[in-house]
Design a protein around this motif. Structure first.
Motif, PDB file in Angstrom:
ATOM      1  N   ALA A  85      -8.498 -11.157  -9.618  1.00 42.42           N
ATOM      2  CA  ALA A  85      -7.367 -10.731  -8.899  1.00 42.42           C
ATOM      3  C   ALA A  85      -6.431  -9.861  -9.594  1.00 42.42           C
ATOM      4  CB  ALA A  85      -6.519 -12.029  -8.705  1.00 42.42           C
ATOM      5  N   VAL A  86      -5.995  -8.996  -9.173  1.00 37.23           N
ATOM      6  CA  VAL A  86      -4.895  -7.858  -9.374  1.00 37.23           C
ATOM      7  C   VAL A  86      -3.647  -7.964  -8.697  1.00 37.23           C
ATOM      8  CG1 VAL A  86      -4.511  -5.279 -10.094  1.00 37.23           C
ATOM      9  CG2 VAL A  86      -6.938  -6.323 -10.515  1.00 37.23           C
ATOM     10  N   VAL A  87      -2.596  -8.000  -9.215  1.00 36.09           N
ATOM     11  CA  VAL A  87      -1.313  -8.197  -8.548  1.00 36.09           C
ATOM     12  C   VAL A  87      -0.355  -6.981  -8.631  1.00 36.09           C
ATOM     13  CG1 VAL A  87       0.648  -9.524  -8.184  1.00 36.09           C
ATOM     14  CG2 VAL A  87      -1.233 -10.754  -8.211  1.00 36.09           C
ATOM     15  N   PHE A  88      -0.097  -6.236  -7.563  1.00 33.89           N
ATOM     16  CA  PHE A  88       0.759  -5.051  -7.672  1.00 33.89           C
ATOM     17  C   PHE A  88       2.046  -5.316  -7.421  1.00 33.89           C
ATOM     18  CE2 PHE A  88      -3.631  -3.653  -6.993  1.00 33.89           C
ATOM     19  CZ  PHE A  88      -3.972  -2.476  -7.732  1.00 33.89           C
ATOM     20  N   LEU A  89       2.993  -5.194  -8.105  1.00 34.45           N
ATOM     21  CA  LEU A  89       4.536  -5.161  -7.930  1.00 34.45           C
ATOM     22  C   LEU A  89       5.150  -3.767  -7.681  1.00 34.45           C
ATOM     23  CD1 LEU A  89       5.189  -8.048 -10.539  1.00 34.45           C
ATOM     24  CD2 LEU A  89       4.339  -8.342  -8.064  1.00 34.45           C
ATOM     25  N   PRO A  90       5.936  -3.680  -6.572  1.00 36.55           N
ATOM     26  CA  PRO A  90       6.317  -2.147  -6.337  1.00 36.55           C
ATOM     27  C   PRO A  90       7.646  -2.048  -6.897  1.00 36.55           C
ATOM     28  CG  PRO A  90       6.586  -3.577  -4.567  1.00 36.55           C
ATOM     29  CD  PRO A  90       6.084  -4.523  -5.384  1.00 36.55           C
ATOM     30  N   GLY A  91       8.349  -0.740  -6.644  1.00 37.69           N
ATOM     31  CA  GLY A  91       9.706  -0.558  -7.497  1.00 37.69           C
ATOM     32  C   GLY A  91      10.664  -1.007  -6.338  1.00 37.69           C
ATOM     33  N   MET A  92      11.780  -0.559  -6.617  1.00 37.25           N
ATOM     34  CA  MET A  92      12.900  -1.337  -6.084  1.00 37.25           C
ATOM     35  C   MET A  92      13.210  -1.529  -4.749  1.00 37.25           C
ATOM     36  SD  MET A  92      16.960  -0.941  -7.467  1.00 37.25           S
ATOM     37  CE  MET A  92      16.678  -1.839  -8.987  1.00 37.25           C
ATOM     38  N   GLU A  93      12.351  -0.483  -3.969  1.00 37.63           N
ATOM     39  CA  GLU A  93      12.382  -0.565  -2.325  1.00 37.63           C
ATOM     40  C   GLU A  93      11.678  -1.796  -1.938  1.00 37.63           C
ATOM     41  OE1 GLU A  93       8.684   0.981  -3.453  1.00 37.63           O
ATOM     42  OE2 GLU A  93      10.712   1.451  -4.454  1.00 37.63           O
ATOM     43  N   GLY A  94      10.451  -2.297  -2.800  1.00 33.89           N
ATOM     44  CA  GLY A  94      10.070  -3.607  -2.514  1.00 33.89           C
ATOM     45  C   GLY A  94       9.033  -3.801  -1.441  1.00 33.89           C
ATOM     46  N   ALA A  95       8.236  -2.522  -1.198  1.00 35.44           N
ATOM     47  CA  ALA A  95       7.558  -2.610  -0.071  1.00 35.44           C
ATOM     48  C   ALA A  95       6.008  -2.539  -0.556  1.00 35.44           C
ATOM     49  CB  ALA A  95       7.890  -1.226   0.815  1.00 35.44           C
ATOM     50  N   LYS A  96       5.121  -3.491  -0.224  1.00 32.04           N
ATOM     51  CA  LYS A  96       3.901  -3.678  -0.354  1.00 32.04           C
ATOM     52  C   LYS A  96       2.978  -2.286  -0.255  1.00 32.04           C
ATOM     53  CE  LYS A  96       2.755  -6.230   3.903  1.00 32.04           C
ATOM     54  NZ  LYS A  96       4.160  -6.188   4.321  1.00 32.04           N
ATOM     55  N   GLU A  97       3.323  -1.734   0.546  1.00 34.67           N
ATOM     56  CA  GLU A  97       2.706  -0.326   1.207  1.00 34.67           C
ATOM     57  C   GLU A  97       2.772   0.788  -0.038  1.00 34.67           C
ATOM     58  OE1 GLU A  97       3.641  -2.725   4.547  1.00 34.67           O
ATOM     59  OE2 GLU A  97       4.890  -2.075   2.941  1.00 34.67           O
ATOM     60  N   PHE A  98       3.684   0.561  -0.984  1.00 33.01           N
ATOM     61  CA  PHE A  98       3.796   1.508  -2.047  1.00 33.01           C
ATOM     62  C   PHE A  98       2.352   1.562  -2.649  1.00 33.01           C
ATOM     63  CE2 PHE A  98       3.968   2.334  -6.517  1.00 33.01           C
ATOM     64  CZ  PHE A  98       4.830   3.417  -6.477  1.00 33.01           C
ATOM     65  N   TRP A  99       1.618   0.613  -2.691  1.00 37.60           N
ATOM     66  CA  TRP A  99       0.362   0.540  -3.330  1.00 37.60           C
ATOM     67  C   TRP A  99      -0.936   0.953  -2.708  1.00 37.60           C
ATOM     68  CZ3 TRP A  99       0.725   0.204  -8.335  1.00 37.60           C
ATOM     69  CH2 TRP A  99       1.862  -0.447  -9.246  1.00 37.60           C
TER      70      TRP A  99
END
Length: 267
Positions: free
Chosen positions: A20-34
């Motif tokens: 598992a690799v978990v991606f955490l976005p910036g302050m806008e907080g959208a999973k679509e960032f990744w």
């Protein structure tokens, strides 16, 4: 696409199989960032891209509450541990996760982030002006917004950069930049501004990679050098030509840096 049914668990996208690799976005907080990363990482890993729970501002808010949301997500997915990759505000959450829940983090990747609130590059300069203009973009007619973000990128304002990839970053911001609402942004700022991991980072015991876009003016070279020096054994990968969101503007180089490092760690 997966939506968590429990309101205390962040929305997420879960693709691929493997570790598992978990991606955490910036302050806008959208999973679509990744999405540039998930499309590639899923070939080898289980890639889990997170959004953040939208909260109303609360003066007592701490980054620990955002980290606890991610732990609840891991629990709901029956994941005892994972690689954690955090961008900017997500990198702050990733540091909290590693310090507060070390048994849950296998390896750590911190992208364009800080250990405490800083203002290294602000002053009487074009970066500061462009950064001020950036949030005003949404007050302009829709037909003008992308051109304004292009100008902001030319001067490396806020999260933008002058690379050709700035165009796709502008598209992302125009679609997801308002996602948290003013209250959501305020809550995250309240939590983030209280953070000070400076003296705690020497206790980080997992392999750590620090990513910085060479054109990032929010997180300057001095900040990154100090961050690398505080985490035992941390490595630095510089993404030439990328800015604060090099995952969007320089996705191939960013993916390559992270994937090659993960392979060296045996993950």
């Amino acid at each position: 696409m997966v939506r968590a049914e429990n309101s205390m668990i962040p929305d997420y996208e879960d693709v691929g199989t493997g570790k598992a690799v978990v991606f955490l976005p910036g302050m806008e907080g959208a999973k679509e960032f990744w999405h540039f990363q998930a499309a590639v990482f899923k070939e080898k890993y289980r890639a889990i891209s997170c959004s953040y729970i939208r909260r109303q501002p609360k003066l007592s808010r701490t980054i620990a509450e955002y980290a606890a949301d991610i732990i609840r997500l891991l629990d709901s997915l029956h994941l005892e541990k994972a690689a954690i990759i955090g961008e900017s505000f997500g990198g702050v959450i990733a540091q909290e996760l590693t310090l507060a829940y070390p048994q849950r983090v296998v390896v750590l990747v911190l992208c364009n982030t800080v250990d405490r609130a800083r203002s290294e590059n602000f002053g009487v300069n074009m970066f500061t002006l462009a950064t001020f203009i950036h949030p005003l973009t949404f007050f302009f007619p829709k037909a003008r917004r992308k051109a304004i973000l292009t100008w902001v990128g030319k001067h490396r304002g806020f999260v933008m950069d002058p690379s050709p990839g700035n165009d796709q970053l502008a598209e992302y911001i125009l679609e997801y930049g308002l996602l948290p609402g003013i209250g959501g942004y305020m809550d995250r700022i309240i939590a983030g501004i209280k953070v000070n991991f400076t003296t705690k980072l020497e206790t980080v015991s997992v392999p750590t990679l620090i990513i910085r876009g060479s054109e990032d003016r929010i997180v300057g070279p001095k900040t990154v050098a100090e961050l690398v020096g505080r985490i035992p054994g941390a490595e630095l990968a510089l993404i030439n030509g990328g800015g604060h969101c090099c995952q969007q503007t320089k996705p191939e180089a960013t993916n390559r840096a992270i994937l090659e490092w993960l392979e060296r760690q045996g993950y």
